[in-house]
Design an enzyme around this catalytic site. Structure first.
Site, PDB file in Angstrom:
ATOM      1  N   GLY A  91       0.778  -1.228   0.000  1.00 26.83           N
ATOM      2  CA  GLY A  91       0.000   0.000   0.000  1.00 26.83           C
ATOM      3  C   GLY A  91       0.807   1.275   0.000  1.00 26.83           C
ATOM      4  N   ASP A 108      -5.117   3.016  10.826  1.00 24.92           N
ATOM      5  CA  ASP A 108      -6.476   3.094  11.387  1.00 24.92           C
ATOM      6  C   ASP A 108      -6.523   2.456  12.770  1.00 24.92           C
ATOM      7  OD1 ASP A 108      -6.216   0.531  10.392  1.00 24.92           O
ATOM      8  OD2 ASP A 108      -7.844   0.710   8.953  1.00 24.92           O
ATOM      9  N   ASP A 114      -5.854  -0.338  -1.609  1.00 25.51           N
ATOM     10  CA  ASP A 114      -6.624  -1.250  -2.443  1.00 25.51           C
ATOM     11  C   ASP A 114      -7.850  -1.784  -1.733  1.00 25.51           C
ATOM     12  OD1 ASP A 114      -5.905  -4.607  -1.838  1.00 25.51           O
ATOM     13  OD2 ASP A 114      -5.139  -2.996  -0.578  1.00 25.51           O
TER      14      ASP A 114
END
Length: 263
Positions: A118, A177, A238
């Site tokens: 990522g 997160d 993604d």
């Protein structure tokens, strides 16, 4: 006299066929673009350049249909754009300037560790704008799989090649997160002997945080944007390995993914 007329006429014919000031020869190559090429068509800033036709040759109806389908499929499922390509680029430049100022003050070159896959695009754009000596490496940590929620049990599946013992490490993430993956990675790097650890994440989603992230030594936390609680894709991020190539950050439509059992 008739011979002279014939010679004159012949000379006129030669001049007619081979003028004294011929037009300059124009060389055309398939590998050179015409200087008089028409200006590029206007495209909305949030559209991906990778999705636009790159050839100036006319397409057959079948090829045009295929190209149009590809343009739709790459962005299919995007509900809206949170940050455009231009906004992404501007913010990366700002973060890179802040990071570079801190790294230049360090006595030894740090190791910048990108979290694959990522962070690939963010890392590439970031380090090219950091005017300071540094080493670059990647680590792979699996946490999401094909879902939209972290599994809560991340694990390192591909380790570093660069020795980080006694060095300052900057972990580059696409998004933080819950904090589970990042905490796992920080602990892993600390065991490998990193003297201090900073985190540079493109997106930070504190509304989802479950783990209090503990930096090491005089490490610092850098972030690009604070992200609302949406499932976002693009710029390396993604869903089931799709959408990474979009140059903007978009919100994925809920109907494009199945709900995880964690929800």
């Amino acid at each position: 006299m008739s011979i002279m007329l014939t010679t004159t006429a012949l000379g006129s014919g030669i001049l007619a066929r081979f003028p004294t000031n011929p037009a300059p020869f124009q060389f055309h190559s398939r590998n050179r673009r015409s200087r008089a090429a028409p200006p590029p068509a206007h495209h909305p800033p949030h559209k991906s350049p990778a999705l636009r036709p790159r050839t100036t040759l006319p397409l057959s109806p079948a090829a045009a249909t295929t190209a149009a389908a590809a343009m739709v499929s790459a962005e299919a499922g995007i509900d809206r754009v949170l940050w455009t390509e231009a906004e992404v680029s501007a913010r990366v430049r700002e973060v890179a300037a802040e990071l570079a100022a801190d790294l230049r003050a360090r006595p030894e070159p740090p190791v910048v560790v990108g979290v694959a896959t990522g962070a690939l695009l963010f890392l590439a754009d970031l380090v090219r704008r950091v005017d300071a000596p540094l080493a670059v490496d990647f680590v792979r940590v699996e946490s999401y799989g094909d879902g939209t929620e972290s599994s809560g049990a991340p694990r390192v599946t591909a380790d570093l090649k660069v020795d980080v013992a006694g060095k300052h490490v900057v972990v580059v993430e696409d998004i933080v997160d819950t904090g589970n993956t990042l905490s796992c990675l920080i602990a892993h790097l600390e065991k490998k002997g990193a003297s201090s650890i900073s985190v540079c994440t493109f997106l930070d989603k504190p509304a989802r945080r479950k783990v209090n992230i503990q930096l090491v030594g005089d490490g610092k936390f850098y972030r690009g944007f604070e992200c609302p609680d949406y499932f976002v894709v693009g710029y390396g991020m993604d869903y089931a390995e799709l959408y990474r190539n979009l140059p903007y950050i978009g919100v994925l439509k809920p109907e494009m993914y199945k709900k995880d059992s964690c929800n």
